[in-house]
Design a protein around this motif. Structure first.
Motif, short mmCIF file in Angstrom:
data_model
loop_
_atom_site.label_atom_id
_atom_site.label_comp_id
_atom_site.label_asym_id
_atom_site.label_seq_id
_atom_site.Cartn_x
_atom_site.Cartn_y
_atom_site.Cartn_z
N UNK A 1 34.45 3.06 2.36
CA UNK A 1 35.52 2.35 2.62
C UNK A 1 34.81 0.55 2.37
N UNK A 2 34.01 0.60 3.87
CA UNK A 2 33.50 -0.40 4.54
C UNK A 2 32.14 -0.73 3.68
N UNK A 3 31.25 0.52 3.35
CA UNK A 3 30.49 0.32 2.11
C UNK A 3 30.92 -0.45 0.97
N UNK B 1 38.18 -6.58 -0.74
CA UNK B 1 39.34 -5.80 0.56
C UNK B 1 39.60 -4.91 -0.58
N UNK B 2 40.80 -5.58 -1.57
CA UNK B 2 41.29 -5.26 -2.32
C UNK B 2 40.12 -4.19 -3.65
N UNK B 3 39.15 -4.39 -3.31
CA UNK B 3 38.20 -3.38 -4.05
C UNK B 3 37.70 -2.00 -3.69
N UNK B 4 37.06 -2.72 -2.63
CA UNK B 4 37.43 -1.01 -1.33
C UNK B 4 38.32 -0.27 -1.30
N UNK B 5 39.47 -0.84 -1.78
CA UNK B 5 40.72 0.03 -1.52
C UNK B 5 40.52 0.91 -2.70
#
Ligand SMILES: Nc1ncnc2c1ncn2[C@@H]1O[C@H](COP(=O)(O)OP(=O)(O)O)[C@@H](O)[C@H]1O
Ligand SMILES: Cc1ncc(COP(=O)(O)O)c(N)n1
Length: 278
Positions: A213-215, A231-235
């Motif tokens: 997620x953080x990457x 953040x939305x793309x990471x989720x």
């Protein structure tokens, strides 16, 4: 030119978390990944079987090798091991002006092994968090960082506010460790609060979810997206990776870093929250 990114983290020999998860995620999201190793773990899906830290001098040399040759558009930290490594990492981040810094305050592996010495928490708070764009604790990590017990939604809001006061621009308090039909992450900046949700997947293959997620967040920040967009793309990335698991290993298996490119993601929502405070 491809955006260049850096992960400063530990090696997971099992390939599902740490440096390996970060580089796989960077590759999938189209950014060029570089790495600074802070520690090497002998690890598989069943647990951590050995840890050895990289000397602070060699951590510094790696940071200088990267900083003197690459244009790092965004950078993340993962396992940092102890206060001595945190201090040289913070110095390197400042010296090379690695902006857009995501700090994943990795403390304990899913199997229970400690990846950060207790005495290092103060260094994390005072040396590294003031340099961070985003900090991404899970609930147990947020409890350690704030000294609070986090049970209710109001507790999560209060904890996120306290972490904002450490000097970060945004806090993402992840809800992977909580119960419920959805995995909800609280996203807080100085001016706005959001709840980022997705259906909770019933699986024990969640090794490396926080790293991945953080990457993904780091990769998207490197492309110039806003904190909220990234953040939305990471989720979405982690939701796909958990949903389409690989069933590898006998313990907590890795997630599927290929899934985002090949599968439709379903069900990620972002809701603005009005709190008493903002
Ligand atoms: N079973 C699950 N189903 C869906 N999303 C999950 C699940 N477990 C974790 N997540 C999500 O994965 C991301 C990483 O969270 P978490 O597992 O809490 O981090 P960590 O690996 O640091 O403990 C968050 O977006 C969280 O909501
Ligand atoms: C080298 C290393 N770094 C980080 C983690 C945390 O993994 P998770 O993302 O599952 O919390 C890990 N198990 N090993």
């Amino acid at each position: 030119m491809r955006p260049q990114v850096l992960t400063i983290a530990g090696s997971d020999s099992g390939g599902g978390a740490g440096i390996q998860a970060d580089l796989k995620t960077f590759q999938e999201l189209g950014v060029f990944g570089t790495s600074v190793l802070t520690a090497v773990t002998a690890q598989n899906t069943r647990g951590v079987h050995g840890v050895e830290a990289v000397s602070p001098e060699l951590v510094t040399q790696q940071l200088d090798a990267i900083g003197s040759d690459f244009t790092i558009a965004a950078c993340k930290t993962g396992m940092l091991f102890d206060a001595a490594r945190i201090e040289v990492v913070a110095d390197g981040v400042r010296r090379h002006t690695f902006n857009r810094l995501v700090v994943d305050p990795v403390m304990i592996a899913k199997g229970g092994a400690s990846l950060l010495q207790d005495s290092a928490v103060q260094a994390l708070k005072t040396s590294l968090l003031p340099l961070a764009t985003v900090v991404t604790p899970n609930v147990p990590e947020a409890e350690v960082l704030t000294g609070m017990t986090i049970r209710t939604f109001e507790d999560r809001i209060k904890a996120a506010e306290q972490m904002l006061a450490y000097g970060v621009r945004a806090v993402i308090l992840k809800g992977g460790h909580l119960d419920g039909a959805t995995a909800d992450d609280l996203v807080m900046t100085a001016s706005e609060t959001f709840l980022l949700s997705a259906p909770r997947i019933q699986t024990s293959d969640t090794h490396g979810t926080g790293c991945t997620f953080s990457a993904a967040l780091t990769a998207e920040l490197a492309k110039g997206h806003s904190i909220l967009e990234a953040t939305v793309t990471a989720k979405r990335f982690i939701q796909c990776a958990i949903t389409h698991g690989l069933d590898i290993g006998a313990g907590h298996g890795p997630t599927n870093h290929w899934a985002y490119a090949t599968h439709e993601e379903a069900g990620v929502t972002l809701e603005s929250i009005t709190t008493n405070h903002r």
